[in-house]
Design an enzyme around this catalytic site. Structure first.
Site, PDB file in Angstrom:
ATOM      1  CB  ILE A  20      11.905  84.117  19.356  1.00  0.00           C
ATOM      2  CG1 ILE A  20      12.309  85.532  19.518  1.00  0.00           C
ATOM      3  CG2 ILE A  20      13.250  83.491  18.860  1.00  0.00           C
ATOM      4  CD1 ILE A  20      12.569  86.445  18.591  1.00  0.00           C
ATOM      5  NE  ARG A 156      23.494  87.700  16.121  1.00  0.00           N
ATOM      6  CZ  ARG A 156      25.052  87.742  15.642  1.00  0.00           C
ATOM      7  NH1 ARG A 156      25.232  87.150  14.708  1.00  0.00           N
ATOM      8  NH2 ARG A 156      25.661  88.407  16.392  1.00  0.00           N
ATOM      9  CE  LYS A 208      19.656  88.734  22.551  1.00  0.00           C
ATOM     10  NZ  LYS A 208      19.070  89.079  21.327  1.00  0.00           N
ATOM     11  CB  CYS A 262      16.465  92.954  22.971  1.00  0.00           C
ATOM     12  SG  CYS A 262      16.094  91.468  22.597  1.00  0.00           S
ATOM     13  CE  LYS A 317      11.497  98.456  15.715  1.00  0.00           C
ATOM     14  NZ  LYS A 317      12.718  97.917  15.096  1.00  0.00           N
TER      15      LYS A 317
END
Length: 426
Positions: A20, A156, A208, A262, A317
């Site tokens: 990020i 996000r 969040k 997350c 993922k």
């Protein structure tokens, strides 16, 4: 990009140049801010300076190159005096006396590192995900000596599509007071095309956590359905598809577990703070159990407690290089612990708990192929590739925990195909 370049000449110090921090620092630099990007990892800083860091994020290298070449982005290992400090450091989950809690050590270290450089009127923005009330605690500590402003603006974005979502997604900004909210909003509206909503810090922190907990609970429901369908001899994928034909039903997909920085972590921060988080805790426990369910399914398919396992996909993922909290880690550890020989193949992953091999090395002599990540590569294996794999494996068995392969092509080469939750009695 439709925003107007910044003209107020504010200097921004971004602490943490990871998934990020680096895109955020680069975006701010491109939009005209003087940005100091800080990371305590000297190797990481040098890689960024030389533009030889590895990434699967589309256009990130181009963005960073543009930010550095503009002269607006400088990367280093120590902070400097700035008008704004944005903190983007990890907040992992740790176990303390049997309870899972947020590890604030990186955040606390970042606060200590910037303390000598903070002056009256500075704005501190925390992007790191934290339990509700954390920003207030930090403000109380810092405001004893200085007149500062503080906001929480949680990231996000979706790994693999970070740059697009950094600009397009709506943002939530929680301020310790109204002035803090407005100061933070002025910075983010420089590059954010999405709507910006203002609230207090504790609500922003909770929002969040709620976003990721919603997905975790829904995935837990899908995983529980998969277990039930295995037991009852029902194909969970067909059942979910048909259930989702209802206009108000949207069941997510089951899988080998939940990973990433997350969804697999943030719900624990709510559990840490509230005794009422019963459903949330149950969902977390269920999702954490899925890797072990997968291992038991592998044993049933093989009908033995030893052999060679070929793992395809170790990232959490598809089509990303991130292995943090990956279900594959638990699957591989358990298989090795139980006496299996395991080799892993993943062209995206940079590092893993065990060595990574080529496709050919991984499948050579394998008793079973197990797919744990939904990389496009596995979805699009051509007939020739499957034929090559077929010539190298010991047994023609494939177990797909993500339901992504072209089953007909694998069956054509003589493979027995198993899908997680397909209701087959192995």
């Amino acid at each position: 990009m439709t925003k107007i370049l910044n003209n107020d000449k504010k200097k921004i110090c971004v602490i943490g140049l990871g998934y990020i921090g680096l895109p955020t620092a680069s975006m701010l630099a491109i939009y005209g801010y003087e940005v100091i990007g800080v990371d305590i990892d000297k190797k990481r800083v040098e890689e960024i300076k030389k533009l030889n860091f590895k990434t699967t994020e589309k256009d990130l290298m181009t963005l960073v190159r543009g930010a550095i070449n503009s002269g607006n982005l400088k990367v280093q290992t120590k902070p400097e005096k700035s008008d704004v400090f944005i903190i983007c450091v990890p907040t992992p989950c740790i176990e303390v006396e049997g309870e899972k809690k947020c590890d604030l050590s990186y955040l606390n270290k970042a606060i200590e590192d910037i303390k000598p450089y903070i002056e009256d009127g500075n704005l501190i923005i925390i992007e790191s995900t934290v339990p509700p009330g954390t920003s207030e605690q930090i403000y109380k500590k810092l405001s004893k000596d200085k007149k500062i402003y503080l906001a929480h603006c949680p990231e996000r974005v979706l790994p693999g599509n970070i740059l697009a979502e950094l600009v397009k997604n709506d943002r939530i900004i929680g301020g310790i007071d109204d002035k803090s909210k407005e100061m933070a909003k002025k910075i983010y509206e420089t590059f954010v095309d999405g709507k910006i909503y203002l609230t207090d810090t504790k609500t922003a922190e909770m929002v969040k956590l709620m976003e990721n907990t919603y997905r975790d609970v829904n995935i837990a429901l899908a995983n529980e359905f998969a277990k039930i369908c295995e037991e009852l001899g029902i194909n969970v994928w067909e059942a979910i598809e048909l259930a989702n034909k209802h206009p108000r039903v949207n069941i997510l997909k089951p899988g080998p577990g939940v990973g990433g920085h997350c969804i697999s972590i943030d719900p624990w921060f709510i559990v840490e703070k509230s005794k009422n988080a019963v459903l949330i805790k149950t969902a977390r426990i269920l999702n954490d159990s899925m890797p072990f369910f997968v291992v038991e399914k592998i044993k049933k398919i093989l009908n033995k407690d030893n052999g060679k396992i070929a793992i395809f996909g170790v990232t959490y993922k598809g089509n990303v290089d991130d292995t943090r909290e990956s279900p594959a880690e638990k699957v591989v550890r358990k298989l090795i612990e139980d006496g299996f020989e395991v080799k892993c193949y993943d062209k995206y992953a940079r590092n893993f708990i065990v060595p990574l091999y080529s496709l050919e090395e991984t499948v050579d002599g394998a008793d079973i192929i197990v797919i744990l990540a939904d990389h496009d590569e596995y979805k699009n294996f051509e007939e020739g590739t499957i034929k090559d794999i077929s010539s190298k494996v010991k047994n023609k068995i494939i177990f797909d925990t993500k339901n992504v392969i072209n089953k007909d092509l694998w069956k054509k080469e003589g493979f027995k195909v198993y899908i997680l939750g397909d209701g087959k009695n192995a």
